[in-house]
Design a protein around this motif. Structure first.
Motif, short mmCIF file in Angstrom:
data_model
loop_
_atom_site.label_atom_id
_atom_site.label_comp_id
_atom_site.label_asym_id
_atom_site.label_seq_id
_atom_site.Cartn_x
_atom_site.Cartn_y
_atom_site.Cartn_z
N TYR A 101 0.85 -1.19 0.00
CA TYR A 101 0.00 0.00 0.00
C TYR A 101 0.89 1.25 0.00
O TYR A 101 0.70 2.16 -0.82
N ASP A 102 1.84 1.29 0.91
CA ASP A 102 2.74 2.45 1.03
C ASP A 102 3.55 2.66 -0.26
O ASP A 102 3.74 3.80 -0.69
N GLU A 103 4.00 1.58 -0.86
CA GLU A 103 4.76 1.67 -2.12
C GLU A 103 3.90 2.28 -3.22
O GLU A 103 4.34 3.17 -3.94
N LYS A 104 2.67 1.79 -3.36
CA LYS A 104 1.78 2.28 -4.42
C LYS A 104 1.39 3.74 -4.18
O LYS A 104 1.30 4.53 -5.12
N ILE A 105 1.18 4.10 -2.93
CA ILE A 105 0.85 5.50 -2.61
C ILE A 105 2.03 6.41 -2.89
O ILE A 105 1.86 7.51 -3.42
N ALA A 106 3.22 5.98 -2.57
CA ALA A 106 4.41 6.81 -2.83
C ALA A 106 4.55 7.09 -4.33
O ALA A 106 4.80 8.24 -4.73
N GLU A 107 4.35 6.06 -5.14
CA GLU A 107 4.42 6.24 -6.60
C GLU A 107 3.31 7.19 -7.08
O GLU A 107 3.55 8.06 -7.93
N THR A 108 2.13 7.02 -6.54
CA THR A 108 0.97 7.82 -6.96
C THR A 108 1.12 9.27 -6.51
O THR A 108 0.78 10.19 -7.25
N LYS A 109 1.64 9.47 -5.31
CA LYS A 109 1.85 10.84 -4.82
C LYS A 109 2.91 11.54 -5.66
O LYS A 109 2.77 12.73 -5.99
N GLU A 110 3.95 10.83 -6.03
CA GLU A 110 4.99 11.44 -6.87
C GLU A 110 4.40 11.88 -8.20
O GLU A 110 4.69 12.98 -8.70
N LEU A 111 3.55 11.04 -8.80
CA LEU A 111 2.87 11.40 -10.03
C LEU A 111 2.03 12.66 -9.82
O LEU A 111 2.05 13.59 -10.64
N MET A 112 1.28 12.69 -8.71
CA MET A 112 0.45 13.86 -8.40
C MET A 112 1.30 15.11 -8.28
O MET A 112 0.96 16.16 -8.83
N MET A 113 2.39 15.04 -7.56
CA MET A 113 3.24 16.22 -7.35
C MET A 113 3.79 16.73 -8.69
O MET A 113 3.81 17.94 -8.92
N ASN A 114 4.19 15.83 -9.56
CA ASN A 114 4.69 16.23 -10.87
C ASN A 114 3.60 16.89 -11.71
O ASN A 114 3.81 17.95 -12.30
N LYS A 115 2.43 16.26 -11.76
CA LYS A 115 1.32 16.84 -12.53
C LYS A 115 0.84 18.14 -11.89
O LYS A 115 0.50 19.09 -12.58
N ASN A 116 0.79 18.17 -10.56
CA ASN A 116 0.34 19.35 -9.84
C ASN A 116 1.25 20.54 -10.17
O ASN A 116 0.78 21.66 -10.35
N HIS A 117 2.52 20.28 -10.26
CA HIS A 117 3.48 21.33 -10.64
C HIS A 117 3.16 21.84 -12.04
O HIS A 117 3.06 23.05 -12.27
N ASP A 118 2.99 20.92 -12.98
CA ASP A 118 2.76 21.31 -14.38
C ASP A 118 1.41 21.98 -14.59
O ASP A 118 1.28 22.88 -15.42
N TYR A 119 0.39 21.55 -13.85
CA TYR A 119 -0.96 22.10 -14.02
C TYR A 119 -1.26 23.27 -13.08
O TYR A 119 -2.35 23.83 -13.12
N GLY A 120 -0.31 23.63 -12.24
CA GLY A 120 -0.50 24.79 -11.38
C GLY A 120 -1.63 24.65 -10.38
O GLY A 120 -2.35 25.62 -10.12
N GLU A 121 -1.82 23.45 -9.84
CA GLU A 121 -2.86 23.20 -8.85
C GLU A 121 -4.27 23.58 -9.33
O GLU A 121 -5.10 24.07 -8.57
N ALA A 122 -4.53 23.33 -10.59
CA ALA A 122 -5.84 23.65 -11.18
C ALA A 122 -6.99 22.98 -10.42
O ALA A 122 -8.10 23.51 -10.36
N TRP A 123 -6.72 21.83 -9.81
CA TRP A 123 -7.76 21.09 -9.09
C TRP A 123 -8.37 21.91 -7.97
O TRP A 123 -9.51 21.69 -7.58
#
Length: 179
Positions: A101-123
């Motif tokens: 669970y922790d491994e999958k969340i770490a990968e998913t959070k990293e993806l989020m942080m990268n996309k969040n940077h590129d999209y400027g926290e549009a969410w």
């Protein structure tokens, strides 16, 4: 983005706690579920969320928060199933499942942080209902990919869609907490 990281972690702490407690109650019986079964469980959760958002009357006490937590946890189970394959019998201890669970969340959070940077926290300017619709759209994509036996021509795979669903559900929970 520092707030986003902390808010994300707070949501995941809540989801992870429920995951661990359910593992203690039920073990890892979910390990026998095929991906389409997990996809359908997520679909049921998202349909309920849409119903809660659209209907004036609610007949079951549980609200959107518990359903979004379910979306996150079922998506993580699906990511684990993609990696480990389907088991014929429950085969993970609570510690082993939590580590995955922790491994999958770490990968998913990293993806989020990268996309969040590129999209400027549009969410942050999106509505919870829009996030729900995006999760449903991702689910329909996953169902189509599953029907195509996992093959895509130009699109990202099933795992990326599950990760996006997790991140959209986390964003929805952050919004709901802020209300």
């Amino acid at each position: 983005m520092q707030d986003t990281s902390k808010q994300y972690d707070a949501v995941i702490t809540m989801c992870r706690s429920l995951f661990i407690n359910k593992m203690k109650d039920y073990g890892c019986a979910w390990r026998i579920l095929r991906l389409p079964s997990l996809t359908d469980q997520i679909f049921i959760k998202v349909q309920r969320i849409r119903g809660l958002q659209e209907n004036e009357v609610q007949k079951v006490e549980e609200g959107e928060v518990s359903e979004f937590i379910g979306v996150i946890n079922y998506c993580i189970m699906a990511l684990i199933q993609i990696e480990k394959g389907i088991a014929n019998q429950p085969d993970l201890t609570t510690v082993e499942a939590t580590d995955l669970y922790d491994e999958k969340i770490a990968e998913t959070k990293e993806l989020m942080m990268n996309k969040n940077h590129d999209y400027g926290e549009a969410w942050r300017d999106m509505r919870v209902s829009s996030l729900t619709d995006l999760i449903l759209q991702k689910l329909l994509r996953v169902k189509q990919i599953e029907d195509n036996k996992g093959k895509t021509l130009v699109s990202e795979g099933i795992d990326a869609n599950y990760q996006d669903m997790i991140n959209y559900a986390v964003f929805a929970l952050i919004h709901l907490e802020a209300k």
